[in-house]
Design an enzyme around this catalytic site. Sequence first.
Site, mmCIF file in Angstrom:
data_model
loop_
_atom_site.group_PDB
_atom_site.id
_atom_site.type_symbol
_atom_site.label_atom_id
_atom_site.label_comp_id
_atom_site.label_asym_id
_atom_site.label_seq_id
_atom_site.Cartn_x
_atom_site.Cartn_y
_atom_site.Cartn_z
ATOM 1 N N LYS A 215 0.840 -1.203 0.000
ATOM 2 C CA LYS A 215 0.000 0.000 0.000
ATOM 3 C C LYS A 215 0.874 1.252 0.000
ATOM 4 O O LYS A 215 0.580 2.229 -0.697
ATOM 5 C CB LYS A 215 -0.980 0.004 1.177
ATOM 6 N N HIS B 281 -18.378 -2.958 -3.538
ATOM 7 C CA HIS B 281 -19.179 -1.812 -3.093
ATOM 8 C C HIS B 281 -20.650 -1.973 -3.478
ATOM 9 O O HIS B 281 -21.547 -1.625 -2.707
ATOM 10 C CB HIS B 281 -18.636 -0.507 -3.674
HETATM 11 N N1 NAD Z 1 -8.727 5.781 5.332
HETATM 12 C C1 NAD Z 1 -8.624 4.756 4.523
HETATM 13 O O1 NAD Z 1 -7.812 4.729 3.595
HETATM 14 C C2 NAD Z 1 -9.519 3.565 4.747
HETATM 15 C C3 NAD Z 1 -9.265 2.361 4.069
HETATM 16 C C4 NAD Z 1 -10.079 1.272 4.342
HETATM 17 C C5 NAD Z 1 -11.120 1.381 5.255
HETATM 18 N N2 NAD Z 1 -11.334 2.569 5.876
HETATM 19 C C6 NAD Z 1 -12.423 2.708 6.864
HETATM 20 O O2 NAD Z 1 -12.133 1.835 7.950
HETATM 21 C C7 NAD Z 1 -13.357 1.464 8.576
HETATM 22 C C8 NAD Z 1 -13.332 -0.028 8.815
HETATM 23 O O3 NAD Z 1 -12.228 -0.335 9.651
HETATM 24 P P1 NAD Z 1 -12.261 -1.608 10.599
HETATM 25 O O4 NAD Z 1 -12.625 -2.790 9.807
HETATM 26 O O5 NAD Z 1 -11.025 -1.602 11.401
HETATM 27 O O6 NAD Z 1 -13.554 -1.308 11.488
HETATM 28 P P2 NAD Z 1 -13.730 -0.834 13.009
HETATM 29 O O7 NAD Z 1 -12.880 0.302 13.334
HETATM 30 O O8 NAD Z 1 -15.191 -0.691 13.202
HETATM 31 O O9 NAD Z 1 -13.200 -2.101 13.828
HETATM 32 C C9 NAD Z 1 -13.887 -3.329 13.719
HETATM 33 C C10 NAD Z 1 -14.373 -3.801 15.101
HETATM 34 O O10 NAD Z 1 -13.261 -4.344 15.811
HETATM 35 C C11 NAD Z 1 -13.115 -3.706 17.069
HETATM 36 N N3 NAD Z 1 -11.674 -3.728 17.349
HETATM 37 C C12 NAD Z 1 -10.690 -3.082 16.681
HETATM 38 N N4 NAD Z 1 -9.503 -3.459 17.150
HETATM 39 C C13 NAD Z 1 -9.726 -4.356 18.147
HETATM 40 C C14 NAD Z 1 -8.885 -5.122 18.992
HETATM 41 N N5 NAD Z 1 -7.556 -5.084 18.871
HETATM 42 N N6 NAD Z 1 -9.464 -5.926 19.919
HETATM 43 C C15 NAD Z 1 -10.824 -6.015 19.998
HETATM 44 N N7 NAD Z 1 -11.666 -5.339 19.205
HETATM 45 C C16 NAD Z 1 -11.120 -4.523 18.287
HETATM 46 C C17 NAD Z 1 -13.745 -2.354 16.900
HETATM 47 O O11 NAD Z 1 -14.174 -1.832 18.128
HETATM 48 C C18 NAD Z 1 -14.924 -2.680 15.976
HETATM 49 O O12 NAD Z 1 -15.990 -3.197 16.737
HETATM 50 C C19 NAD Z 1 -14.473 1.923 7.664
HETATM 51 O O13 NAD Z 1 -15.080 3.065 8.213
HETATM 52 C C20 NAD Z 1 -13.770 2.274 6.367
HETATM 53 O O14 NAD Z 1 -14.425 3.307 5.654
HETATM 54 C C21 NAD Z 1 -10.552 3.643 5.652
#
Ligand code: NAD
Length: 360
Positions: free
Chosen positions: A227, A252
């Site tokens: 990335k 999507h």
């Molecule tokens: N900025 C970017 O380039 C980019 C790229 C991809 C995705 N995103 C965004 O990221 C989000 C998805 O990220 P995600 O999948 O991490 O979702 P998230 O942040 O909701 O995390 C997923 C779940 O895991 C839990 N969690 C996280 N780390 C944990 C840990 N170590 N132990 C226990 N629980 C934990 C969180 O509380 C949540 O319930 C979306 O909003 C998406 O739009 C952004």
Amino acid sequence: MTAGRTAPRRVPVEVSPPYDVLVGEGTLAHVAEHVPAQRVAILSDANVAPRYAAPVAAALRAAGREVETLVVPPGEASKSLTTYGDLLTRLAEARFPRDGAVLALGGGVVGDLAGFVAASYMRGVALYQAPTSLLAMVDASVGGKTGLDLPQGKNLVGAFWQPRAVLADVAALASLPPREFRQGTVELVKHGLLADPVLLDAFRAGWSQQLPAERLVDAVARSVAVKARVVAADEREAGPRAHLNLGHTLGHALETASAHRMPHGEAVTYGLVYAALLARRRGYADLTPFLLELFDWVVPAPLPLVGFEALYAHMTRDKKVAGGALRFVLLEDVGRPVLVDDLTPQELERAWNELLKVVA
Ligand SMILES: NC(=O)c1ccc[n+]([C@@H]2O[C@H](COP(=O)([O-])OP(=O)(O)OC[C@H]3O[C@@H](n4cnc5c(N)ncnc54)[C@H](O)[C@@H]3O)[C@@H](O)[C@H]2O)c1
Ligand SMILES: [Zn+2]
């Protein structure tokens, strides 16, 4: 949180100014070395904060820093204008200074939200990412995209705001719910397909959350490196960064068709198999056997009950449609992504019918 046994792997991200992603086991114990600000606002969610915020705050305080911890509810709903406004208000009430640093401790939701807070509070303060989900480690924390959702759609508000450093501690993955580990794996494998076959070998060799830390560190660092290279070549998403959309055009559309009940990584898994079927029909390398292995490992939720017409409409409405032509990322082979914009609706429908058969 255990102290790092070995030095973390350093993956440079060559944007301006450049920064490092440090991937290791116990990396968070060394947070004070990497976050030099006197005032630090840790932004986290209610799943992550009880496990990791106190030790991170303690490590910073032990180095003489002032720390506040702001916790939001877990889940996508926190990427809202309301939560964003609350956080800015709390920072202002705490007289958080311009030379303070925001530390995003959590998954991609916290990373995007904290990133946009950092990008906009007092016209921008230093941001550090401490991703705790696999998806945030290999994808969301790297690249500088921050943002929020509106009721009208996901990620409609945002800014590019690069972190000063990213600290990925694979020890945090132990508490990640298994289904979340699978979502991140899909992006990790996607990076392997785009540019690093060693990641595909790592996946085939018994990929799991319980792997020894050094194997998780190696895979996360390799995935981040893919990335990082793409992002550095294309900081503002004008060209090669589009390759990261591999599997995402159909993905999507499936998320939209399922009213966002189908998790992102699972939708992208269908999208990756679909892209492989389209590529095979074009005479490119046949990667469907590997992608069906991924499919069997991820076990995505069943497809939403929609016809091809509806999905096609969602795909053409996707923001990635440039000048009206539906653009797909296909692989000529592992490591050789190409952008294709001459797929006919008939070709797309045939591949969809094929997908329904192979995943049945
Ligand atoms: N900025 C970017 O380039 C980019 C790229 C991809 C995705 N995103 C965004 O990221 C989000 C998805 O990220 P995600 O999948 O991490 O979702 P998230 O942040 O909701 O995390 C997923 C779940 O895991 C839990 N969690 C996280 N780390 C944990 C840990 N170590 N132990 C226990 N629980 C934990 C969180 O509380 C949540 O319930 C979306 O909003 C998406 O739009 C952004
Ligand atoms: Zn994705």
